[in-house]
Scaffold this active site. Structure first.
Site, PDB file in Angstrom:
ATOM      1  N   TYR A 123       0.799  -1.221   0.000  1.00  0.00           N
ATOM      2  CA  TYR A 123       0.000   0.000   0.000  1.00  0.00           C
ATOM      3  C   TYR A 123       0.841   1.286   0.000  1.00  0.00           C
ATOM      4  O   TYR A 123       0.337   2.348   0.307  1.00  0.00           O
ATOM      5  CB  TYR A 123      -0.947   0.009   1.212  1.00  0.00           C
ATOM      6  CG  TYR A 123      -2.107  -0.957   1.108  1.00  0.00           C
ATOM      7  CD1 TYR A 123      -2.183  -1.895   0.084  1.00  0.00           C
ATOM      8  CD2 TYR A 123      -3.135  -0.932   2.032  1.00  0.00           C
ATOM      9  CE1 TYR A 123      -3.241  -2.785   0.006  1.00  0.00           C
ATOM     10  CE2 TYR A 123      -4.207  -1.821   1.962  1.00  0.00           C
ATOM     11  CZ  TYR A 123      -4.248  -2.742   0.936  1.00  0.00           C
ATOM     12  OH  TYR A 123      -5.312  -3.616   0.867  1.00  0.00           O
ATOM     13  N   LYS A 175       3.340 -14.655   4.304  1.00  0.00           N
ATOM     14  CA  LYS A 175       3.310 -15.493   3.103  1.00  0.00           C
ATOM     15  C   LYS A 175       4.757 -15.699   2.631  1.00  0.00           C
ATOM     16  O   LYS A 175       5.081 -15.548   1.447  1.00  0.00           O
ATOM     17  CB  LYS A 175       2.448 -14.811   2.020  1.00  0.00           C
ATOM     18  CG  LYS A 175       2.134 -15.663   0.818  1.00  0.00           C
ATOM     19  CD  LYS A 175       1.122 -16.756   1.070  1.00  0.00           C
ATOM     20  CE  LYS A 175       0.970 -17.656  -0.142  1.00  0.00           C
ATOM     21  NZ  LYS A 175       0.064 -18.801   0.085  1.00  0.00           N
ATOM     22  N   ASP A 232      -5.492  -5.643   6.224  1.00  0.00           N
ATOM     23  CA  ASP A 232      -6.696  -4.996   5.710  1.00  0.00           C
ATOM     24  C   ASP A 232      -7.802  -6.040   5.544  1.00  0.00           C
ATOM     25  O   ASP A 232      -8.946  -5.853   5.992  1.00  0.00           O
ATOM     26  CB  ASP A 232      -6.348  -4.341   4.359  1.00  0.00           C
ATOM     27  CG  ASP A 232      -7.447  -3.426   3.858  1.00  0.00           C
ATOM     28  OD1 ASP A 232      -8.408  -3.188   4.608  1.00  0.00           O
ATOM     29  OD2 ASP A 232      -7.340  -2.962   2.712  1.00  0.00           O
TER      30      ASP A 232
END
Ligand code: NAI
Length: 336
Positions: A123, A175, A232
């Site tokens: 982001y 991840k 988010d």
């Protein structure tokens, strides 16, 4: 001495749910002096700016704000409210608690808090198109930036939060099996920080498995810390586990200040009708009191709110009742 706090009532239902919250804090004896400021459409109406300098200056002075929902004006030339706040005050930690209030729902015994890194990752806004042949938008690239310093401060924040609030476990969601560099760095830093908190259990979970585990066994989690994009998504998932956004508070915390708010928006469909549920802003104010080291009062208010909701006689429409915002607020005050 009273603590000075910036109050941004906001737009739509914002002013009514914020004034309900102020009334409850006063009834509970919180020693707060409010510096009321404007943002969103209220900021545009007064100063021609959704995030006026006056409002930013106030938060610079108080370093703490309670904010109602804001309507983002459409059209170019307006500053993005959230970006301005995040950048000005380096609000790196987004804190979203979720816990079961009304028994008999789909899940029992959920009590968790998600801590999302708020300034890095995918982001950061570093994106561009790539031309191939005659197509200027043949491809697009977005950069996910993870730094050691950014990872360290958010994971440390999560562990410190766990210690301060008597929680047992921190689950780091990542991840790193696929994104070996960016997510790998976040995980590495997390492991190092975890070693410094021997009293708190540390767990690592891959994000896809986490999405499933949260639906299957949400009661197994306690504090969750993750990067921006995953945070988010997972923060809305945990709101859904406990009945949606109506009672979901959030905090944005940084070195330059702390801003507490409801997660929901301005609810234009019910604005002005006097029926909005002030619960999420009240819970945000409880997070604020804890931040101000007034945890005892926060607990008292939270208990009064939850008792009113569980009791079910004087609750707003979204909670299955018929009470107005004012009646609901009076009922909470009576429970204090
Ligand atoms: P919303 O959260 O305002 O409304 C969604 C639904 O939930 C509506 O049916 C509304 O009536 C209901 N609802 C929300 N809060 C409620 C409450 N306290 N009590 C009872 N019912 C409640 O989301 P929507 O409609 O997508 O957005 C409306 C506006 O809010 C937009 O301008 C959006 O930009 C803004 N917004 C602002 C946020 C903020 O400032 N933090 C966050 C989300 C949206």
């Amino acid at each position: 001495m009273a603590t000075l706090v910036t109050l941004i009532p906001g737009d739509g239902i914002g002013p009514s749910i914020c004034s309900a919250t102020v009334r409850i804090l006063e009834a509970a004896g919180a020693d707060i002096q409010w510096d009321t400021q404007y943002a969103g459409m209220a900021g545009v109406a007064r100063y021609g700016d959704p995030i006026p300098d006056e409002t930013l200056d106030s938060i610079r002075r108080t370093r703490i704000a309670l904010k109602g929902p804001l309507e983002t004006p459409v059209g170019e030339g307006f500053r993005s409210i959230n970006v301005a706040l995040r950048k000005t005050f380096d609000l790196y930690a987004n804190v979203r608690p979720a816990h079961t209030i009304v028994p008999g729902g789909r899940y029992e015994g959920i009590d968790l808090v998600l801590i999302r890194e708020n300034t890095e990752g995918l982001y950061i806004g570093n994106e561009h198109y790539i031309r191939i042949g005659s197509d200027p938008r043949a491809a697009a690239e977005s950069i996910a930036l993870i730094t050691r310093a950014g990872s360290e401060r958010i994971v440390r924040y999560a562990f410190d939060h766990a210690v301060k609030h008597g929680r047992r476990k921190v689950t780091l969601v990542h991840k790193a099996n696929i994104l070996k560099y960016s997510q790998g760095l976040f995980l590495d830093v997390g492991r190092t920080v975890a070693q410094q908190y021997s009293s708190i259990e540390f767990q690592e979970v891959i994000v896809d498995a986490m999405a499933m585990s949260l639906v299957l066994n949400p009661e197994r989690f306690d504090v969750i810390v993750t990067t921006n994009l995953f945070g988010d998504i997972l923060s809305d998932e945990i709101s859904g586990l406990v009945g949606g956004l109506g009672l979901a508070p959030g905090a944005n915390i940084g070195l330059g200040g702390a801003i507490f708010e409801a997660v929901h928006g301005t609810a234009p469909d019910i604005a002005g009708k006097g029926v909005a549920n002030p619960g999420a802003v009240i819970l945000a104010a409880c997070m604020m009191l804890e931040y101000m080291n007034d945890g005892e009062r926060a607990t008292r208010i939270r208990r009064a709110l939850e008792k009113t909701i569980r009791d079910g006689r004087t609750v707003t429409r979204d909670l299955g009742g018929t009470a107005s915002t004012d009646q609901f607020t009076d009922a909470v005050i009576a429970q204090l």
